[in-house]
Scaffold this active site. Structure first.
Site, PDB file in Angstrom:
ATOM      1  N   SER A   6      -5.632  -9.346  -7.657  1.00 11.23           N
ATOM      2  CA  SER A   6      -6.682  -9.336  -8.585  1.00 11.23           C
ATOM      3  C   SER A   6      -7.618  -9.689  -8.190  1.00 11.23           C
ATOM      4  CB  SER A   6      -5.926  -9.852  -9.918  1.00 11.23           C
ATOM      5  OG  SER A   6      -6.931 -10.247 -10.982  1.00 11.23           O
ATOM      6  N   HIS A  31      -7.230  -5.081  -7.384  1.00 11.49           N
ATOM      7  CA  HIS A  31      -6.731  -4.766  -8.861  1.00 11.49           C
ATOM      8  C   HIS A  31      -7.756  -4.884  -9.502  1.00 11.49           C
ATOM      9  CE1 HIS A  31      -3.896  -4.766 -12.270  1.00 11.49           C
ATOM     10  NE2 HIS A  31      -4.801  -5.931 -12.823  1.00 11.49           N
ATOM     11  N   ASP A  33      -9.803  -5.630 -12.833  1.00 12.87           N
ATOM     12  CA  ASP A  33      -9.282  -5.957 -14.409  1.00 12.87           C
ATOM     13  C   ASP A  33     -10.534  -5.783 -15.293  1.00 12.87           C
ATOM     14  OD1 ASP A  33      -7.033  -8.346 -13.451  1.00 12.87           O
ATOM     15  OD2 ASP A  33      -6.619  -6.772 -14.495  1.00 12.87           O
ATOM     16  N   HIS A  66      -7.182  -1.391 -13.885  1.00 13.25           N
ATOM     17  CA  HIS A  66      -6.532  -1.706 -15.053  1.00 13.25           C
ATOM     18  C   HIS A  66      -7.431  -1.933 -16.355  1.00 13.25           C
ATOM     19  CE1 HIS A  66      -4.013  -5.176 -17.425  1.00 13.25           C
ATOM     20  NE2 HIS A  66      -4.095  -4.078 -18.095  1.00 13.25           N
ATOM     21  N   GLY A 145      -6.106 -10.609 -20.915  1.00 19.15           N
ATOM     22  CA  GLY A 145      -7.220 -11.552 -21.395  1.00 19.15           C
ATOM     23  C   GLY A 145      -7.816 -12.200 -20.266  1.00 19.15           C
ATOM     24  N   GLY A 148      -5.138 -16.865 -14.501  1.00 17.87           N
ATOM     25  CA  GLY A 148      -4.625 -18.200 -14.364  1.00 17.87           C
ATOM     26  C   GLY A 148      -3.675 -18.744 -15.376  1.00 17.87           C
ATOM     27  N   ASP A 178       2.173  -7.902 -13.714  1.00 20.11           N
ATOM     28  CA  ASP A 178       0.712  -8.454 -13.548  1.00 20.11           C
ATOM     29  C   ASP A 178       0.655  -9.522 -14.539  1.00 20.11           C
ATOM     30  OD1 ASP A 178      -2.529  -6.777 -14.689  1.00 20.11           O
ATOM     31  OD2 ASP A 178      -1.852  -8.760 -13.734  1.00 20.11           O
ATOM     32  N   GLY A 179       0.403 -10.832 -13.928  1.00 18.97           N
ATOM     33  CA  GLY A 179      -0.028 -11.943 -14.688  1.00 18.97           C
ATOM     34  C   GLY A 179       0.963 -13.113 -14.301  1.00 18.97           C
ATOM     35  N   GLY A 180       0.258 -14.177 -13.902  1.00 17.75           N
ATOM     36  CA  GLY A 180       0.857 -15.512 -13.512  1.00 17.75           C
ATOM     37  C   GLY A 180       2.107 -15.527 -12.363  1.00 17.75           C
TER      38      GLY A 180
HETATM   39  C1  DX5 Z   1      -4.855 -10.594 -16.845  1.00 17.07           C
HETATM   40  C2  DX5 Z   1      -4.928  -9.561 -15.991  1.00 17.07           C
HETATM   41  C3  DX5 Z   1      -4.365  -9.776 -14.724  1.00 17.07           C
HETATM   42  C4  DX5 Z   1      -4.651 -11.360 -14.216  1.00 17.07           C
HETATM   43  C5  DX5 Z   1      -3.844 -11.680 -13.044  1.00 17.07           C
HETATM   44  O1  DX5 Z   1      -5.361  -9.872 -18.247  1.00 17.07           O
HETATM   45  O2  DX5 Z   1      -4.486  -8.235 -16.530  1.00 17.07           O
HETATM   46  O3  DX5 Z   1      -4.530  -8.981 -13.679  1.00 17.07           O
HETATM   47  O4  DX5 Z   1      -6.175 -11.253 -13.956  1.00 17.07           O
HETATM   48  O5  DX5 Z   1      -4.369 -12.774 -12.518  1.00 17.07           O
HETATM   49  P1  DX5 Z   1      -3.327 -14.148 -12.469  1.00 17.07           P
HETATM   50  O6  DX5 Z   1      -2.713 -13.602 -11.208  1.00 17.07           O
HETATM   51  O7  DX5 Z   1      -4.507 -15.192 -12.185  1.00 17.07           O
HETATM   52  O8  DX5 Z   1      -2.346 -14.103 -13.646  1.00 17.07           O
HETATM   53 ZN    ZN Z   2      -4.625  -7.037 -14.653  1.00 20.83          ZN
END
Ligand code: DX5
Ligand code: ZN
Length: 219
Positions: A6, A31, A33, A66, A145, A148, A178-180
């Site tokens: 991302s 990715h 966002d 995304h 949204g 991190g 996707d996420g964390g």
């Molecule tokens: C959140 C995004 C994710 C996020 C991933 O809304 O869709 O793609 O940026 O970032 P990390 O890996 O930092 O959670």
């Molecule tokens: Zn995303």
């Protein structure tokens, strides 16, 4: 698993160097966002357009777009110009299934793969009926949204349930989370049946992109 880095948390200054470093470190996709400040609070539209323009001029690594937006059709059109590998839209933005299927068809008619994303609170059963029409299901493992955030543990169960369903019904589809996501929790996502993991912070804040991406691929 494949890795989709991302770029949300990539700092603007020397972003080109960061993109180059991510590519040489072996990311499979970038990715992108896209947040419109309506479907989610943040607005990343101009930054993501700028980054997509850079990426298209410096690399052949495919773009994994995304869309976290309300006016889905407007942003599908704006991002098709970058000839992405796929455009992923949120299930929650469609009023009706017909509307969702229209957007899916429009993306496919423009020679682009389609992903559908569901937020942590959306049940995976709600999208079973559209699985045959899309290439990827993007399971949000955080509230969309921002980057991190901590991975929400019970989203992993959703991935296992989805994997069981697609295997039992012989549905050809990629599961993306996707996420964390980081090198510690990636193994749980792999066990649950993930094909692709999105990671932003855990790669960007690491001091060895190559090692981190390698571990995410084979946790
Ligand atoms: C959140 C995004 C994710 C996020 C991933 O809304 O869709 O793609 O940026 O970032 P990390 O890996 O930092 O959670
Ligand atoms: Zn995303």
């Amino acid at each position: 698993m494949e890795v989709s880095a991302s770029i949300l948390s990539v700092e603007k200054e020397n972003c080109i160097q960061t993109f180059y470093n991510l590519e040489t470190a072996g990311t499979d996709y970038f990715h992108i966002d896209v947040m419109d400040g309506e479907f989610v609070e943040n607005n990343t539209v101009s930054l993501m357009i700028e980054y997509a323009e850079y990426l298209n001029s410096i690399t052949n690594v495919p773009l994994d777009v995304h869309l976290m937006v309300k006016d889905v059709m407007e942003f599908i059109k704006s991002f098709l110009v970058f000839e992405p590998r796929n455009i992923t839209i949120h299930y929650e933005t469609a009023e009706t299934e017909e509307q969702l299927l229209e957007w899916i068809q429009y993306i496919k008619d423009n020679n682009c793969k389609v992903g559908i994303s569901i937020k942590p609170d959306t049940e995976v059963e709600e999208i079973y009926s559209i699985l045959p029409y899309v290439h990827t299901i993007l399971i949000m493992t955080v509230e969309p949204g921002k980057g991190g955030q901590e991975l929400i543990a019970d989203t992993i169960e959703k991935i296992s349930k989805l994997k069981k369903y697609i295997d039992e019904n012989n549905i050809e589809i990629d599961i993306e989370a996707d996420g964390g996501i980081n090198t510690e929790n990636a193994k749980f996502l792999q066990e649950a049946g993930c094909d692709i993991v999105v990671a932003g912070t855990s790669i960007i804040k690491s001091n060895d992109f190559k090692e981190t991406i390698k571990k995410l691929k084979n946790p």
